[in-house]
Design an enzyme around this catalytic site. Sequence first.
Site, PDB file in Angstrom:
ATOM      1  N   TYR A 178      62.744 126.556 114.835  1.00 12.59           N
ATOM      2  CA  TYR A 178      61.445 125.991 115.228  1.00 12.59           C
ATOM      3  C   TYR A 178      61.601 124.508 115.561  1.00 12.59           C
ATOM      4  O   TYR A 178      61.097 124.035 116.592  1.00 12.59           O
ATOM      5  CB  TYR A 178      60.439 126.184 114.091  1.00 12.59           C
ATOM      6  CG  TYR A 178      59.048 125.663 114.409  1.00 12.59           C
ATOM      7  CD1 TYR A 178      58.159 126.423 115.152  1.00 12.59           C
ATOM      8  CD2 TYR A 178      58.638 124.414 113.958  1.00 12.59           C
ATOM      9  CE1 TYR A 178      56.891 125.944 115.446  1.00 12.59           C
ATOM     10  CE2 TYR A 178      57.378 123.929 114.251  1.00 12.59           C
ATOM     11  CZ  TYR A 178      56.501 124.694 114.992  1.00 12.59           C
ATOM     12  OH  TYR A 178      55.248 124.217 115.283  1.00 12.59           O
ATOM     13  N   SER A 181      55.468 119.211 117.947  1.00 15.59           N
ATOM     14  CA  SER A 181      55.342 119.231 116.491  1.00 15.59           C
ATOM     15  C   SER A 181      56.085 118.029 115.922  1.00 15.59           C
ATOM     16  O   SER A 181      57.039 117.518 116.537  1.00 15.59           O
ATOM     17  CB  SER A 181      55.948 120.519 115.924  1.00 15.59           C
ATOM     18  OG  SER A 181      56.110 120.448 114.518  1.00 15.59           O
TER      19      SER A 181
END
Length: 249
Positions: A155, A141
Amino acid sequence: MTRRKILITGASSGLGAGMAREFARRGRDLALCARRVDNLEQLRTELSAAHPGITVAVRGLDVNDHEAVPTVFTELRDELGGLDRVIVNAGLGKGAPVGTGRADANIATVTTNLVGALAQAEAALQIFRAQDSGHLVLISSMSAVRGFPGRKAAYSASKAGLSALGDALTTELRGSPIAVTTVQPGFIATEMVARAGDNKLAVPLERGVASMVAAIERETVRACVPQWPWRALNIVLPLLPRGVVGRMG
């Protein structure tokens, strides 16, 4: 090199299902796994009807069941008659500010996105080392580039770890017949992005998936997708003041 037989985890929805549709359109045989087997069965029916020349194998898999991962990967390899590429895509987007009583959500996110991904990389590379070929793809990501605060902290940490794993494996396997690609998507319109409140910056799912698949097919070492604006942000994000990063988070 064209990778004909592709395994995708987390393929029951979102980016995983999107990549499965795009690779099926390109005539590739697919091994799809996820926890939601009903969704996988529906996707197999859809893909087999639209592309009758391909094989689509499915299995239920929770990537946090680390002992099950190599068993499922081996079964799918045998069913397809080999594996050329494994896309480690399964992930979670849960999270809460650290220390606010939701340690369970943060630990689940890091466990799935990093430890579960490592278990998948172990299983994939065991197969690739034995056959002396293959392409490992890690779906990280843009959150790996700079730690975002609040509910995105865990995250970001999990994806930073995954990108570091990709860097390490790329260095280790350089010059070998095994390729490693780390894909760092920006905001793409999926359920996870919508829940995180990032949909104002999100590109449509089809565009995002097309960018991901193009980078995977090129076997780029690391790709920020879609290229605009995320390739530029990959350079800018580490330089931004913390106040700006805080507002982005």
